[in-house]
Design an enzyme around this catalytic site. Structure first.
Site, PDB file in Angstrom:
ATOM      1  N   TYR A  18      58.275 -11.303  45.283  1.00 19.97           N
ATOM      2  CA  TYR A  18      59.216 -11.229  46.411  1.00 19.97           C
ATOM      3  C   TYR A  18      58.757 -12.230  47.472  1.00 19.97           C
ATOM      4  O   TYR A  18      58.300 -13.317  47.142  1.00 19.97           O
ATOM      5  CB  TYR A  18      59.303  -9.783  46.921  1.00 19.97           C
ATOM      6  CG  TYR A  18      60.527  -9.540  47.779  1.00 19.97           C
ATOM      7  CD1 TYR A  18      61.806  -9.829  47.296  1.00 19.97           C
ATOM      8  CD2 TYR A  18      60.400  -9.042  49.062  1.00 19.97           C
ATOM      9  CE1 TYR A  18      62.930  -9.626  48.077  1.00 19.97           C
ATOM     10  CE2 TYR A  18      61.530  -8.821  49.853  1.00 19.97           C
ATOM     11  CZ  TYR A  18      62.788  -9.115  49.364  1.00 19.97           C
ATOM     12  OH  TYR A  18      63.895  -8.912  50.142  1.00 19.97           O
ATOM     13  N   LYS A  47      76.054   2.014  24.785  1.00 16.90           N
ATOM     14  CA  LYS A  47      76.306   0.649  24.300  1.00 16.90           C
ATOM     15  C   LYS A  47      75.150  -0.264  24.712  1.00 16.90           C
ATOM     16  O   LYS A  47      74.701  -1.111  23.938  1.00 16.90           O
ATOM     17  CB  LYS A  47      77.630   0.141  24.881  1.00 16.90           C
ATOM     18  CG  LYS A  47      78.188  -1.103  24.184  1.00 16.90           C
ATOM     19  CD  LYS A  47      78.557  -0.795  22.748  1.00 16.90           C
ATOM     20  CE  LYS A  47      79.241  -1.964  22.067  1.00 16.90           C
ATOM     21  NZ  LYS A  47      80.681  -2.004  22.287  1.00 16.90           N
TER      22      LYS A  47
END
Length: 764
Positions: free
Chosen positions: A41, A96
């Site tokens: 970050y 999925k």
């Protein structure tokens, strides 16, 4: 509790525990130090941001975009549930995502969009598209699905595919090409009857048309009958398949038809309708879970039928998982801007061709077949075929390159093939293979501690999953009480060796045991007393063929269980000492570790025998064993006797079993890091190979290692798997989990199948 209610409860618990949902975000970079976080970050993250600002294509270099697919739905056509809304569709979309990950290594965010408005849906997807390398549209009702996909394909520069349409079309088209070849027919000549006119059926017919099917030879039915020119309720996509014929019913249309394609509802086709079709008819009954006609009913109606369904319990399963993970894999790997017709057609032809090639032994073993060969019962590859990931993605990638939609063409196809193999992994696939193989020929397995709640739960799952025929051994009253508590209402055999009902059995078994042990200090009275004990009784059941295998050890120490097993059943011919291995299902693939439970400090010849027996177990899973003989030493770097024992075992194996891929002595990091091994020890038989079997020099190192892997990696553990027993007997780890016991039940069944096959061959 009814079977339906039990399934409902299991499904709900599965999705809710131990934490809700089926997928999670996992960091791919180190984050242990302040330095790591400063790179992940602020301030370090600014550098890739600036590079992407300079060149937007750098987003693929510095972020996960290139391996990230969005599975997007508005919940308007979910499975067979219909319009249930975006929130209710989320479990399906997560599922999925799970399939994308386990079959092709593709990461997924599932996105449920709260609108039925086509423009709003399209705008939402366009606005979030910069995050993703591809878009998988899912469970969107027709006709809106057609427009949504068409416009997104036009307006986005990443692959977009509505799998409900194209996945079914691609897989069924591959199967259809092969079925027609077997039937000796050309797609240009056949007459096709279709039940169903939704997005999947329309997409199938569009693809069949591209393959050569003539529009005038297609009769498509929906709930209101034949699609005809005079109907005013047809969408533009349906209108393309209007018929000039005047069939009043589906039955009438099927007379002399060559092909029936069903994407509608169950049990609407009768045997008479199938019998009315032309010679060598092709029936694809793909309604799920109930096909338009039952497989067995259809096959019984005529011998020349070629049939496929959407179900896994019959030959020729048309399963979308054969397509979408691998199609997106190939598209992502060349940074395709679309999934076009050329790429779909490449997938069709690659799948069709794969079914004609020799099938790996792993697939034959997984499905309990002697040998799959191209023919009426094998027109499409199996979902567990490991060649799918190295066959379909390269074909799709090549088609993307040839059709001009690939931004990053593949230059080194050998390296790409190796990369795909690495993505394959074997993690939980091996467990699925295990369960499926056991299910194909279940055996009678004695659960020797069935009056323990967790053991009974494992027996219940084994029964309900169809992987075994449980025989419950223990206190009858306790078992009946526990069965009621967990809703195990199936009529399965319960045996209490201490009950009056079993006195005759105990006497018979006791006499058999006494005959084998009477010169070893055992009296007939003592033998019959011992046979009232569950492990002696269960062992004798297996020894005498009254059961096919047994499981014990959940509540008692290993030594106390193995003693009766060895006395009653004994070792296989040529085996002096039994051993045990554990299969660890790790993120890097399966690892077999031996000897984890029995031989404390084996000598060189014993170590070599353990390696041989473990290799046999590895082959039982359809894998080629690559065996590292473990030590603190590398190839003679130490002359200590412990290292020399391993080295002598390797020398023995090299002399007597040169075909076995085995080497050592070798340290763990070199064994598991093929690049390190290749660099430092290129002469080794293991160089350049992925090691899947570790044989340790003593029980301390083996047992400690497998338990550390289990706890630190949260890896599934299957074992201990007994090696060298005359009959299928496996001893559980003390306090094994229910899942571990279910897996060991499957192992015991497969062991019984293997020994039965060996016996049958000997009889021949």
């Amino acid at each position: 509790m009814s079977q339906q209610n039990k399934r409902r409860r299991e499904a709900l618990v599965y999705h809710a525990k131990p934490k809700p949902g089926k997928i999670a975000v996992v960091p791919t970079k180190k984050y242990s130090s302040q330095r790591d976080l400063a790179l992940a970050y602020s301030p370090g993250v600014a550098e890739p941001c600036l590079e992407i600002e300079k060149d937007i294509n750098n987003v693929y270099k510095y972020t996960a975009k290139g391996n990230l697919v969005a599975v997007i739905s508005n919940g308007t056509a979910v499975l067979g549930l219909g319009d249930i809304g975006p929130e209710a569709s989320k479990p399906v979309m997560e599922g999925k995502g799970l399939l994308f990950k386990i079959f092709a290594g593709i990461d997924v965010f599932d996105i449920e969009v709260g609108t039925k408005d086509v423009d709003a849906f399209i705008e939402t997807v366009k606005n979030i598209a910069p995050t993703f390398g591809g878009i998988n549209l899912e469970d969107i009702k027709a006709p809106e699905a057609f427009e949504i996909e068409r416009r997104l394909k036009e307006e986005l520069d990443i692959p977009v595919m509505h799998d409900d349409q194209h996945g079914t079309a691609i897989i069924s088209a591959a199967a259809m090409l092969n079925a027609l070849e077997i039937a000796g027919k050309r797609i240009e000549d056949v007459r096709i009857v279709v039940s169903g006119a939704g997005s999947a059926a329309i997409s199938c017919m569009n693809l069949y048309h591209l393959l050569g099917a003539k529009l005038e030879n297609i009769a498509m039915f929906d709930i209101n009958g034949l699609l005809k020119e005079d109907r005013t309720d047809l969408s533009p996509e349906q209108f393309k398949f209007k018929s000039k014929e005047s069939f009043n019913t589906l039955a009438e249309a099927m007379v002399n038809a060559d092909v029936f394609l069903g994407l509608s509802v169950g049990n609407i086709v009768t045997p008479t309708m199938v019998q009315s079709m032309a010679n060598d008819p092709i029936v694809f009954a793909m309604a799920n879970p109930t096909p338009e006609i039952d497989y067995d009913v259809a096959i019984a109606s005529r011998p020349d039928l070629i049939m496929a369904t959407g179900r896994s319990d019959h030959p020729n399963q048309v399963n979308n998982v054969l397509g979408f993970p691998f199609i997106f894999r190939g598209a992502l790997d060349v940074r395709a801007t679309a999934i076009n017709e050329a790429m779909k057609m490449a997938a069709v032809k690659a799948l069709a061709q794969l079914a004609k090639e020799p099938v790996p032994e792993q697939v034959n073993i997984a499905y309990g077949e002697t040998r799959f060969t191209f023919g009426r019962d094998y027109i499409i590859p199996k979902p567990f075929d490991p060649r799918l990931i190295t066959t379909i993605p390269p074909a799709v990638a090549q088609a993307a390159m040839d059709s001009g939609v690939a931004k990053e063409p593949i230059k080194d196809w050998t390296a790409y093939h190796d990369e795909l193999l690495e993505r394959l992994g074997e993690d939980n696939k091996i467990v699925r293979l295990l369960m499926d193989r056991a299910r194909r020929n279940p055996k009678r397995i004695v659960f020797a501690e069935s009056d323990q709640l967790d053991v009974l739960k494992a027996a219940q799952i084994a029964h309900e999953e169809g992987i075994a025929i449980p025989v419950l051994l223990g206190n009858r009253d306790v078992i009946l009480e526990l069965k009621e508590e967990i809703g195990f209402d199936a009529d399965v055999e319960i045996i209490d060796p201490k009950s009056d009902e079993e006195k005759a059995h105990v006497a018979k078994y006791g006499e058999i045991y006494w005959e084998s042990r009477k010169r070893k200090g055992i009296t007939l009275y003592a033998a019959q007393k011992l046979l009232r004990q569950r492990d002696y009784f269960a062992s004798m059941m297996v020894s005498q063929g009254d059961a096919d295998g047994m499981l014990s050890g959940f509540s008692r120490s290993y030594p106390s269980v193995i003693k009766p097993v060895l006395e009653v059943i004994g070792t296989a011919p040529g085996v002096q000492k039994v051993a045990a291995c554990n299969l660890m299902v790790t993120s890097k693939g399966p690892l077999f570790l031996a000897d984890t439970s029995i031989n404390i400090d084996p000598n060189a010849k014993e170590l070599a025998k353990i390696a041989q027996m473990t290799s046999t177990a590895v082959r039982m899973f359809g894998l080629e064993p690559v065996v590292a003989m473990m030590s603190y030493s590398n190839f003679g770097s130490s002359t200590h006797e412990k290292a020399k024992t391993v080295s002598d075992a390797v020398s023995y194996l090299h002399r007597n079993f040169p075909e076995l891929i085995v080497d050592g002595e070798v340290q763990a990091d070199f064994a598991l890091n093929r690049d390190m091994l290749q660099s430092k020890f290129p002469f080794s038989k293991l160089a350049g190979k992925k090691v899947n079997t570790l044989v340790f020099s003593n029980i301390d190192s083996a047992n400690i290692t497998y338990k550390m892997i289990k706890e630190l990696e949260n890896a599934d553990n299957i074992g201990p798997i007994m090696l060298g027993m005359r009959k299928p007997v496996h001893i559980l780890q003390l306090g094994a989990s229910v899942d571990e016991m279910v897996h060991m039940t499957a192992i015991t069944v497969i062991d019984a199948q293997k020994k039965e096959n060996f016996f049958n061959k000997q009889q021949e």
